[in-house]
Enzyme design. Structure first.
Site, PDB file in Angstrom:
ATOM      1  N   GLU A 100      53.587  56.988  29.089  1.00  0.00           N
ATOM      2  CA  GLU A 100      52.846  56.466  30.237  1.00  0.00           C
ATOM      3  C   GLU A 100      51.730  57.411  30.652  1.00  0.00           C
ATOM      4  O   GLU A 100      50.630  56.986  30.972  1.00  0.00           O
ATOM      5  CB  GLU A 100      53.787  56.200  31.421  1.00  0.00           C
ATOM      6  CG  GLU A 100      54.710  55.004  31.231  1.00  0.00           C
ATOM      7  CD  GLU A 100      53.960  53.694  31.007  1.00  0.00           C
ATOM      8  OE1 GLU A 100      52.779  53.586  31.422  1.00  0.00           O
ATOM      9  OE2 GLU A 100      54.543  52.777  30.402  1.00  0.00           O
ATOM     10  N   TYR A 123      51.924  53.811  39.921  1.00  0.00           N
ATOM     11  CA  TYR A 123      51.993  53.070  38.667  1.00  0.00           C
ATOM     12  C   TYR A 123      53.043  53.650  37.719  1.00  0.00           C
ATOM     13  O   TYR A 123      53.938  52.957  37.243  1.00  0.00           O
ATOM     14  CB  TYR A 123      50.626  53.020  37.956  1.00  0.00           C
ATOM     15  CG  TYR A 123      50.812  52.604  36.514  1.00  0.00           C
ATOM     16  CD1 TYR A 123      51.045  51.275  36.206  1.00  0.00           C
ATOM     17  CD2 TYR A 123      50.879  53.549  35.498  1.00  0.00           C
ATOM     18  CE1 TYR A 123      51.312  50.886  34.901  1.00  0.00           C
ATOM     19  CE2 TYR A 123      51.146  53.171  34.200  1.00  0.00           C
ATOM     20  CZ  TYR A 123      51.359  51.844  33.901  1.00  0.00           C
ATOM     21  OH  TYR A 123      51.651  51.468  32.633  1.00  0.00           O
ATOM     22  N   ASP A 147      48.790  48.044  37.581  1.00  0.00           N
ATOM     23  CA  ASP A 147      47.710  48.737  36.883  1.00  0.00           C
ATOM     24  C   ASP A 147      46.495  47.807  36.837  1.00  0.00           C
ATOM     25  O   ASP A 147      46.486  46.760  37.483  1.00  0.00           O
ATOM     26  CB  ASP A 147      48.146  49.179  35.476  1.00  0.00           C
ATOM     27  CG  ASP A 147      48.241  48.010  34.509  1.00  0.00           C
ATOM     28  OD1 ASP A 147      48.259  46.848  34.970  1.00  0.00           O
ATOM     29  OD2 ASP A 147      48.270  48.256  33.286  1.00  0.00           O
TER      30      ASP A 147
END
Length: 356
Positions: free
Chosen positions: A33, A116, A134
């Site tokens: 991520e 996020y 996002d």
DNA sequence: AAAGCGGGGGT
DNA sequence: ACCCCAGCTTT
């Protein structure tokens, strides 16, 4: 129609195997991520492999030197991500005994993890019901519900966050989140989305209203305004007789010059160092907008006893005064007190049309 | 609320 | 030669 189920069905039919999704290790999910923030798949993939290869566990990463981590990150950009990655690896080892925190609040509190990334890790690794928001999600939701608040404003973000959390399939939040992002990336694209064949087009408010092309709405970031801040640093005399008409800055002050400086009013603080007599002096300005600072050194002359050495500092820009200032450099003054400095500057500027 | 961070891709 | 992208931290 159940939005979440329809979306997940679409996802299951259309998903490709993504190498970094073939794990349920929260450490690797976190790593992927962070790497894929602001980074394209093609660019980030090699880095994901080298990081998981060199640092297969959070302990490996925590024990590495910052130098090595930075070196491995080289070329990816946004280097604070790498520093935060390293910091957080150490936090997890020291504070969480090497086990990745398994609740949203603890995850969110880690360095380099914002809303996020926290939602992504919580939902994908721990099956917790937190919707990711996002760029893809903002696009899908703003179109679907024809939300025209700016998605880069606090209000717009909040609205989208609320809506998508209501849509979230709470039993499979990780799959739902990945499906949302994939749908935004592959189907509800920024440009020329194929709305005619979109499975959601009858429910999509933006499509019905013909406003797909206008959404998501963003507030354009305005370029910094360039402005001139001009002032003088006055030095007279030479050697032991030299005088600098500017006081050294002390804690908490704004301006302690010989005269009240700002020719133009200011609000944002800007601080600069000026070298005088081999020591550094700090000068603080205020301005109402971002400024571009240029310091022009327009003299390299010998100073004689009765000359005033005028150093012109130009901050910002519609007109650059430094060029026109050469004839202002040497002013023979018998007594400085006879020439109130601010007036002199004002007069000069006025005569040359700079104060209109 | 808004600027800054770094690359790559598009125009 | 620009402009845009997008999540997070910092101010």
């Amino acid at each position: 129609m159940d939005f979440a189920l329809t979306l997940i069905d679409w996802y299951n039919l259309n998903k490709r195997q993504l190498p970094w999704r073939e794990t349920d290790d929260p450490y690797k999910i976190w790593l992927s991520e962070v790497i894929f923030q602001q980074t394209r798949i093609e660019q980030g993939l090699a880095y994901y492999h080298s990081f998981t290869g060199r640092f297969p566990t959070v302990q490996h990463l925590a024990q590495a030197s910052e130098d090595e981590v930075m070196k491995l990150w080289q070329g990816l950009g946004y280097y604070s991500r790498a520093r935060n990655l390293h910091t957080t690896a150490k936090t997890i080892v020291e504070k969480f005994n090497g086990r990745f925190p398994d609740n949203y609040a603890d995850i969110l509190a880690l360095k380099g993890i914002g809303p996020y990334t926290a939602a992504a890790i919580a939902s994908i690794a721990f099956n917790l019901p937190h919707a990711v928001v996002d760029g893809n999600v903002m696009r899908v939701i703003s179109r679907w519900f024809a939300i025209d608040d700016a998605v880069n404003s606090t209000v717009g973000k909040k609205k989208i966050e609320i809506v998508v959390n209501e849509l979230l399939a709470t039993h499979t939040p990780g799959t739902f989140n990945q499906a949302m992002m994939k749908f935004g990336a592959l189907f509800c694209k920024p440009k020329n989305p194929d709305c005619e064949s979109c499975i959601f087009n009858t429910a999509c408010l933006a499509f019905q209203k013909g406003s797909v092309g206008k959404l998501p709405f963003k507030i354009k970031n305005q370029p910094p305004k360039k402005r001139f801040f001009n002032y003088l640093l006055l030095i007279s005399g030479k050697g032991a007789y030299q005088k600098v008409y500017l006081n050294k800055r002390v804690e908490g002050d704004i301006w302690q010059g010989l005269y009240d400086f700002p020719l133009i009013e200011t609000e944002t603080e800007t601080e600069m160092d000026v070298l005088i007599n081999s020591s550094v002096w700090k000068v603080v300005f205020k301005d109402t907008s971002p400024v571009i600072i240029q310091i022009s050194r327009i003299f390299k002359h010998q100073l004689t006893h009765q000359q005033i050495f005028a150093k012109f500092i130009t901050i910002s820009t519609e007109k650059n005064l430094s060029e026109t200032f050469n004839d202002f450099l040497y002013v023979n003054l018998k007594n400085l007190a006879d020439y109130p400095v601010p007036r002199l500057i004002e007069q000069y500027l006025s005569e040359n049309g700079f104060l209109n």
